[in-house]
Design a protein around this motif. Sequence first.
Motif, PDB file in Angstrom:
ATOM      1  N   THR A 189       0.919  -1.069   0.067  1.00 26.10           N
ATOM      2  CA  THR A 189       0.136   0.161  -0.081  1.00 26.10           C
ATOM      3  C   THR A 189       0.848   1.190  -0.255  1.00 26.10           C
ATOM      4  OG1 THR A 189      -1.813   1.243   1.159  1.00 26.10           O
ATOM      5  CG2 THR A 189      -0.192  -0.077   2.462  1.00 26.10           C
TER       6      THR A 189
ATOM      7  N   LYS C 123     -12.874  -2.066  -2.013  1.00 32.86           N
ATOM      8  CA  LYS C 123     -12.754  -0.944  -2.588  1.00 32.86           C
ATOM      9  C   LYS C 123     -13.792  -0.972  -4.040  1.00 32.86           C
ATOM     10  CE  LYS C 123      -9.885   2.748  -5.164  1.00 32.86           C
ATOM     11  NZ  LYS C 123     -10.300   3.405  -4.200  1.00 32.86           N
ATOM     12  N   ASP C 147     -10.399  -1.629   2.411  1.00 41.69           N
ATOM     13  CA  ASP C 147      -9.094  -0.892   1.770  1.00 41.69           C
ATOM     14  C   ASP C 147      -8.629   0.028   2.688  1.00 41.69           C
ATOM     15  OD1 ASP C 147      -8.643  -0.846  -1.693  1.00 41.69           O
ATOM     16  OD2 ASP C 147     -10.261  -2.038  -0.885  1.00 41.69           O
ATOM     17  N   GLU C 231      -5.769  -5.214  -7.833  1.00 39.58           N
ATOM     18  CA  GLU C 231      -5.684  -4.498  -6.353  1.00 39.58           C
ATOM     19  C   GLU C 231      -4.246  -4.701  -5.989  1.00 39.58           C
ATOM     20  OE1 GLU C 231      -6.490  -6.577  -2.879  1.00 39.58           O
ATOM     21  OE2 GLU C 231      -6.673  -8.693  -3.598  1.00 39.58           O
TER      22      GLU C 231
END
Lengths: 212, 281, 488
Positions: A189, C123, C147, C231
């Motif tokens: 992320t 998401k 998310d 993702e």
Amino acid sequence: MTAREEILARIQGALHVRASDPANGHGQIERTYTRTTSMTEHQTIDLFIDRLVDYDTEVIQVSNDAGIAAAVAQSMTKAQETALLAPAGFPQEWLPSGIAITFDESLSHEALDAEKTVITTCEAAVASTGTIFLVHGGLQGRRVITLLPDHHICIVRRSQVFSVLPEALTAVTSSATKPITTISGPSATSDIEMVRIRGVHGPRSLTVILVS
Amino acid sequence: MWLIPSECEPRAVRFGIQPDRSSGYFLRRPTPLRIALFVACYNDTLFPQTGVAVTELLERLGHTVEFPLAQTCCGQMHYNTGYHGEAVPLVRRFVELFRDAETVCVPSASCVAMMREHYELIARNEDDPALLAEVQALLPRVFEFSELLTKKLKVTDVGAHFPHSVTYHPSCHSLRMLNIREEPLTLLRAVDGLNLIELPNREQCCGFGGTFAVKNMDVSTAMLAEKKACVIETKAEVVTSLDNSCLMQIYGGLHRDGSNVRTVHIAEILNSVKGLAGGNA
Amino acid sequence: MSIRVGKAAKAPAFPIAAHKALENNQLRANVRRATTTIRNKRALRVEEMPDWEALRSAGAAIKQHTLAHLDHYLEEFVANCERAGGKVHWARDADEANSIAINLIRTYAPKDSTTPVEVIKVKTMTSDEIQMNHALEAAGITPIETDLADMIVQLGHDEPSHIVVPALHKNRTEIRDIFRASMNKPELTDQPEDLTSAARKYLRERFLRTKIAVSGANFAIADTGTVCVVESEGNGRMCLTLPEVLITLVGIEKVIPSFGDLEVYLQTLPRSATGERMNPYNSLWTGVTPGDGPQHFHVILLDNGRTKLLEDEMERETLQCIRCAACLNACPVYRETGGHAYGSIYSGPIGAILSPQLQSLEHSRSLPYASTLCGACYEVCPVKINIPEVLIHLRGRVVREDQKTLKGKLGVENIAMQAAATIFRNERRYEASQRLARIGQLAFERKGMLTNLPGMAGGWTATRDLKPIPSHSFRDWWKSRKKKGASN
């Protein structure tokens, strides 16, 4: 009118047709992008390893199937792991002795959550992006077993590695209706101030045993 | 053909004699063209000196410049703001006025972008095949000023003298719609005494955007702030561009800050023989 | 008919919202850093692809072909998905989609439950578009965003500000404070590793116990009935694999003809969205697979205004979007204001064309003007949507609609534009107006500059200097020169 009928009617009205007929339109789309390369196997594997290392993947090369078990043992010892999860029917000769092995015979999620290490084979790989394709089922396991454990050991044969994505996709097309997962490095992320953090969900470490 | 030593080239060029670099020293007079000037409404009114510079330079290079007085506006302001119907008569007017011109020179990239991007579309939407045909016949003869020099006249050294540090801001229309990238830089590099400094983040929009500058003045000003900072960072004396609209925006912000940086259209630099002290800008 | 695009109907006009956003320096700094980072990474990844333009062209062509035969490909997708054990529902608008989702959730919810049913969500901007969370909560269902960024936004009771990095307006300290409060972890530091680790543990427990998940989809493949989710974090895999029931919300424009077409989009999407050669995980599944993953799979195909964009070929281009957000990262306007100023879940350049069109230009009418038409978006769009052209087209629609009303006809801008058009149509009027302006400006000249211009022009002089109109125009010079006989 059902919702389906209404939406289709709107579409057909907007397109001024009764019902669309693509004829050969899709096949006529011009595709001048790279669909295959002339990279040698050597170059392809070098690139693949390069990308895997970039993702902090542990890469162990063995020259034949007989070396797999030792490679698995090496990886697990280094990670101080003593128990291994494998799909049902996984060949015993590829599994090291002296460790606890569990075969996934419809284990519950809770049981799987307790497993730290899992081993599978794969369907295909892409060198240019460092991507591994899993077509789930059989020795590649159902989806959940490569999701909950923290360390995934994946057996990749040199012959399964393609240079670019279009080649790999063509190779898996015949299995298109099976569940498929592509893995390119550990999860990540950048949501916190654009700082890239690895290992949000899913295995935080990946080992590839590259078999000739 | 004359044989003239290279150190005399700049002076020779000023007299309209063009060096032919591919053959070494041999020089030739260019074939004189009749060039119709479409100066652009805002240049006509606010930046007449740009039109003057274009005229003088093209004449010095040996060409004849014509200026059809009936010209007004290309229609961009109306069209881009959404007043499409109102732009149509202006399109017709331009086509009618210039349909017989051999070559049209426009010292405004945004006007040329308007023509190349929208004139055909407008003609089609008007269901006017005659207009469409005329537009299609005319457009290949229309050039933005720097394009005219480098692509049509094939000249890169116009014998200019401009002893100042200069940074070049590529207007979005010239960069992305007309794909003009290297040509202005090539022209500037050939100017005697000019120190060309690269503008950081040069492809970022200055924030003018036509009516955007007043309809969204806060954002326009914020965008301008970034452009100003980049200009100041170069420490250049002069900012130049192919579009006076961008220069008006950049000048407006710099001058409000009390900066001495000047904004000068590229035509005025290329027409300069004495630099800023010679009375340009 | 209740077509909705998030809260766009109630949002203030862009110039007003932007004014407010410009005052938030923290937001602006975050936006600048985030967009510059992704933009630079994207540029690197694109530079190494000699066939990038060919991929863009193919990506655009596939979408154009699909949209031109959308009914056919949707029906093909439905047939193949249902043949594999999935069930497809069609929703005309936001309310219908939410209603279908709620009914499905109630059908599958444990009957003995005393606490509200929880559903885990992956998401999906489409669910924000229809305000699904709001509808679920009103029906006594608790949606849990998984998310990381959407979780930050949800726990912080905030709104997303970017299509791909929704919490980019938040810095680490703000995130730490949100997590400390909602996860009951008072000792939590603001190090990104610690914050991510906290999220991993918090969510793991929910992934294992929640029976129903809601997702979106990046692609719905017609010839196989396959759905694809792209993702980075792994929460998608969790939601798509662990629960018993999966409900997937898919805009009708997401369908592509063939499995092989993924070879284009799986190359252009990751590079455009996050500047990576490939994102960490892609999940592809078709219907239901016995013994592997959810045994109940439902697709909700959503219209919500999309069919209105099909008829006009320029508007239809808008539907080519694959939601990569490269246009947001390239946009110099977005860079200054961030996403909230657009008042819509779809912000930036794509938002400026999609939001108003989905709502038939009843709302978000200021968005087509939130652009200088610089073209940076078109340059980076992996499916070659000519956003500046669509913006101009929409401006034309806004003006024509306004001109039908008395208020619009008498508006300051329309009057000025009509006057200008009249002037430009006639040489003498044009020259007269030049002379008039030279005289008229005298009232506003101070120390050699124009200040405090009236009306719209005041928007210029408020922040920028303006030189007075020169005493002689170019044509004055030309005419006097001709008189002197100086030409030729």
